[in-house]
Motif scaffolding. Structure first.
Motif, PDB file in Angstrom:
ATOM      1  N   PHE A  55      75.407  75.026 -15.909  1.00 17.15           N
ATOM      2  CA  PHE A  55      74.343  76.361 -16.065  1.00 17.15           C
ATOM      3  C   PHE A  55      73.048  75.157 -16.459  1.00 17.15           C
ATOM      4  CE2 PHE A  55      72.874  77.596 -20.249  1.00 17.15           C
ATOM      5  CZ  PHE A  55      72.825  79.451 -19.904  1.00 17.15           C
ATOM      6  N   VAL A  56      71.834  75.595 -15.954  1.00 21.22           N
ATOM      7  CA  VAL A  56      70.994  74.954 -16.147  1.00 21.22           C
ATOM      8  C   VAL A  56      70.081  75.262 -17.301  1.00 21.22           C
ATOM      9  CG1 VAL A  56      68.727  74.457 -14.422  1.00 21.22           C
ATOM     10  CG2 VAL A  56      71.414  74.682 -13.452  1.00 21.22           C
ATOM     11  N   ALA A  57      70.224  76.635 -17.478  1.00 18.84           N
ATOM     12  CA  ALA A  57      68.630  76.961 -18.053  1.00 18.84           C
ATOM     13  C   ALA A  57      69.189  78.822 -19.161  1.00 18.84           C
ATOM     14  CB  ALA A  57      67.485  76.842 -18.170  1.00 18.84           C
ATOM     15  N   ALA A  58      68.718  78.928 -19.665  1.00 17.37           N
ATOM     16  CA  ALA A  58      68.720  80.308 -20.472  1.00 17.37           C
ATOM     17  C   ALA A  58      67.184  80.690 -21.039  1.00 17.37           C
ATOM     18  CB  ALA A  58      69.787  80.508 -21.672  1.00 17.37           C
ATOM     19  N   ASP A  59      66.836  81.560 -20.210  1.00 20.98           N
ATOM     20  CA  ASP A  59      64.936  81.756 -20.882  1.00 20.98           C
ATOM     21  C   ASP A  59      65.338  83.669 -20.759  1.00 20.98           C
ATOM     22  OD1 ASP A  59      62.487  82.244 -21.471  1.00 20.98           O
ATOM     23  OD2 ASP A  59      62.067  82.050 -19.335  1.00 20.98           O
ATOM     24  N   GLY A  60      65.330  83.690 -22.588  1.00 17.51           N
ATOM     25  CA  GLY A  60      65.477  84.933 -23.221  1.00 17.51           C
ATOM     26  C   GLY A  60      66.622  85.533 -22.094  1.00 17.51           C
ATOM     27  N   HIS A  61      66.248  86.701 -21.385  1.00 17.68           N
ATOM     28  CA  HIS A  61      67.397  87.575 -20.913  1.00 17.68           C
ATOM     29  C   HIS A  61      67.823  86.982 -19.300  1.00 17.68           C
ATOM     30  CE1 HIS A  61      67.574  89.923 -23.264  1.00 17.68           C
ATOM     31  NE2 HIS A  61      66.445  90.584 -24.026  1.00 17.68           N
ATOM     32  N   ALA A  62      67.653  86.125 -18.863  1.00 19.83           N
ATOM     33  CA  ALA A  62      68.027  85.251 -17.905  1.00 19.83           C
ATOM     34  C   ALA A  62      68.158  83.770 -17.863  1.00 19.83           C
ATOM     35  CB  ALA A  62      65.909  84.856 -16.827  1.00 19.83           C
ATOM     36  N   PHE A  63      69.570  83.582 -16.974  1.00 19.10           N
ATOM     37  CA  PHE A  63      70.627  82.517 -17.329  1.00 19.10           C
ATOM     38  C   PHE A  63      70.720  81.730 -15.675  1.00 19.10           C
ATOM     39  CE2 PHE A  63      71.402  85.417 -19.954  1.00 19.10           C
ATOM     40  CZ  PHE A  63      71.412  85.072 -21.757  1.00 19.10           C
ATOM     41  N   ASP A  64      70.486  80.673 -16.092  1.00 20.79           N
ATOM     42  CA  ASP A  64      70.139  79.960 -14.401  1.00 20.79           C
ATOM     43  C   ASP A  64      71.792  79.263 -14.175  1.00 20.79           C
ATOM     44  OD1 ASP A  64      67.773  81.025 -13.401  1.00 20.79           O
ATOM     45  OD2 ASP A  64      66.287  79.238 -13.782  1.00 20.79           O
ATOM     46  N   VAL A  65      72.235  79.758 -13.148  1.00 18.13           N
ATOM     47  CA  VAL A  65      73.409  78.671 -13.077  1.00 18.13           C
ATOM     48  C   VAL A  65      73.425  77.804 -11.099  1.00 18.13           C
ATOM     49  CG1 VAL A  65      76.002  78.758 -12.593  1.00 18.13           C
ATOM     50  CG2 VAL A  65      75.036  80.328 -14.305  1.00 18.13           C
ATOM     51  N   ARG A  66      73.787  77.074 -11.441  1.00 20.64           N
ATOM     52  CA  ARG A  66      73.369  75.643 -10.332  1.00 20.64           C
ATOM     53  C   ARG A  66      75.597  75.499  -9.522  1.00 20.64           C
ATOM     54  NH1 ARG A  66      69.523  73.014  -8.835  1.00 20.64           N
ATOM     55  NH2 ARG A  66      69.317  71.805 -10.957  1.00 20.64           N
ATOM     56  N   ARG A  67      75.361  76.264  -8.231  1.00 21.09           N
ATOM     57  CA  ARG A  67      76.578  75.583  -7.721  1.00 21.09           C
ATOM     58  C   ARG A  67      76.755  74.133  -7.511  1.00 21.09           C
ATOM     59  NH1 ARG A  67      78.644  77.896  -2.280  1.00 21.09           N
ATOM     60  NH2 ARG A  67      81.048  77.370  -2.199  1.00 21.09           N
TER      61      ARG A  67
END
Length: 69
Positions: A55-67
């Protein structure tokens, strides 16, 4: 990076779509999930821990996940 738009969809759909998308990207790439369901803030990081993804980051309603694998 690919983006999955799950805005307007409720739990567990954002996590299900993330799970389907992760195998389609190369190891090290990021999947961005756009989700406005308040549960996503807990569900996506929890899914990452269970599935050994980063789990990389959350910014508002955006969630970044690195495989990872």
């Amino acid at each position: 990076m690919i983006t999955i738009d799950c805005r307007g969809l409720r739990c567990p759909i954002p996590v299900i779509r993330l799970a389907k998308a992760i195998p389609t990207v190369a190891v090290g790439e990021i999947v961005r999930v756009l989700a406005d369901d308040p549960a996503a803030a807990n569900d996506i990081p929890a899914w990452c821990r269970m599935k050994d993804q980063e789990f990389v980051a959350a910014d508002g309603h955006a969630f970044d996940v690195r495989r990872r694998s």
